[in-house]
Scaffold this active site. Sequence first.
Site, PDB file in Angstrom:
ATOM      1  N   HIS A   1      -2.271 -27.352  16.506  1.00 40.70           N
ATOM      2  CA  HIS A   1      -2.094 -26.813  15.148  1.00 40.70           C
ATOM      3  C   HIS A   1      -1.666 -25.354  15.145  1.00 40.70           C
ATOM      4  O   HIS A   1      -1.467 -24.772  14.091  1.00 40.70           O
ATOM      5  CB  HIS A   1      -3.417 -26.896  14.374  1.00 40.70           C
ATOM      6  CG  HIS A   1      -4.020 -28.259  14.350  1.00 40.70           C
ATOM      7  ND1 HIS A   1      -5.133 -28.598  15.071  1.00 40.70           N
ATOM      8  CD2 HIS A   1      -3.648 -29.366  13.684  1.00 40.70           C
ATOM      9  CE1 HIS A   1      -5.420 -29.866  14.855  1.00 40.70           C
ATOM     10  NE2 HIS A   1      -4.541 -30.357  14.022  1.00 40.70           N
TER      11      HIS A   1
ATOM     12  N   GLU B   1      -3.812 -25.414  10.931  1.00 33.26           N
ATOM     13  CA  GLU B   1      -2.341 -25.348  10.807  1.00 33.26           C
ATOM     14  C   GLU B   1      -1.933 -24.357   9.705  1.00 33.26           C
ATOM     15  O   GLU B   1      -1.018 -23.545   9.882  1.00 33.26           O
ATOM     16  CB  GLU B   1      -1.806 -26.750  10.473  1.00 33.26           C
ATOM     17  CG  GLU B   1      -0.319 -26.755  10.152  1.00 33.26           C
ATOM     18  CD  GLU B   1       0.159 -28.090   9.610  1.00 33.26           C
ATOM     19  OE1 GLU B   1      -0.351 -29.149  10.021  1.00 33.26           O
ATOM     20  OE2 GLU B   1       1.069 -28.070   8.759  1.00 33.26           O
TER      21      GLU B   1
ATOM     22  N   HIS C   1      -7.731 -32.741  16.973  1.00 32.47           N
ATOM     23  CA  HIS C   1      -8.928 -33.112  16.221  1.00 32.47           C
ATOM     24  C   HIS C   1      -9.444 -34.488  16.643  1.00 32.47           C
ATOM     25  O   HIS C   1      -9.426 -35.436  15.852  1.00 32.47           O
ATOM     26  CB  HIS C   1      -8.636 -33.047  14.715  1.00 32.47           C
ATOM     27  CG  HIS C   1      -8.724 -31.656  14.184  1.00 32.47           C
ATOM     28  ND1 HIS C   1      -8.049 -31.213  13.074  1.00 32.47           N
ATOM     29  CD2 HIS C   1      -9.439 -30.585  14.621  1.00 32.47           C
ATOM     30  CE1 HIS C   1      -8.339 -29.939  12.864  1.00 32.47           C
ATOM     31  NE2 HIS C   1      -9.168 -29.533  13.787  1.00 32.47           N
TER      32      HIS C   1
ATOM     33  N   SER D   1      -4.365 -38.478  16.548  1.00 36.11           N
ATOM     34  CA  SER D   1      -5.037 -37.910  17.722  1.00 36.11           C
ATOM     35  C   SER D   1      -6.034 -38.887  18.340  1.00 36.11           C
ATOM     36  O   SER D   1      -6.918 -38.480  19.093  1.00 36.11           O
ATOM     37  CB  SER D   1      -5.708 -36.581  17.350  1.00 36.11           C
ATOM     38  OG  SER D   1      -6.387 -36.703  16.134  1.00 36.11           O
TER      39      SER D   1
END
Length: 284
Positions: free
Chosen positions: A72, A124, A40, A260
């Site tokens: 994820h 996820e 992300h 991230s």
Amino acid sequence: MKILIAKNSGFCFGVRRAVNIALGVSKKSGSVYTIGPIIHNPQVVGELENKGVKVVQKLSDIKTGSIIIRAHGVPKNIFDEAKAKGIKILDATCPFVTRSKNYAEKLAKEGYKIIIIGNPEHPEIKYIFSYLPKNTVILNTNEDIKKLKFFPKIGIITQTTQSPENFIKIASGLLSYSNEFKIFNTICPDAINRQKEAMKMAKKCDVVVIIGGKNSANTKRLASISKKIQKKTYHIETARDLKNKWLKDVEYVGIVAGASTPDWIIKEVIRKIKKEDREAVWKK
Ligand code: SF4
């Protein structure tokens, strides 16, 4: 002005692993895809796209080549379909996310009613849910508990980026809904450390800058934790989003970056803050 940088800023283990897998594949020839963004962070995804790793939304958009499974994970039907189509699969699902899925499957085999504490829209959770019985319950807030009935055995896991406080609040709210519980604390240790650091920064600094994708659950969590303590918390994606007025007459500015967020974006933000500080001193 003093700039304090949170110890656990930048790529976590799972994100670094996924990005390295993508970079490794992109160097070889052939088409490489991810279904949904690999992590992300739009800037990293853009960089990977320039290196040939394309993002598609559905498997039917891929005719040949390889797919990298995002950090994820992807729902089971997509994985199985890709395999059946003979598409080469490189699995970059974070091992912590896979571990949560394995615990949940174990609970299902042992006959527990499974409750996942997390956001049903997050990839996820969609990945984990796809491996579980259809009657698995996903709880995002305490409010959702009221809809439940009594179950003989309840098994609980949680989204890896959940805050421990939320996890405890929802899990304790479930106590009157069964006589037997099995709970796996599946919050990622990295996420917990980052949340503690965000709290520390918020207590110590006059302004906290949280850097990371606006679509990143762990970055949004860091921003909300910090904001509860320090109102002057700003969530930005890149240095371009940083407003000079936020830094006026500030003694301590705290930098916290999501799991991230690449180092180059963090460095750019720090450079911009330092430049602004130098100019502010010069103007005085
Ligand atoms: S935050 Fe934790 S669970 Fe999420 S990708 Fe990173 S290491 Fe894996």
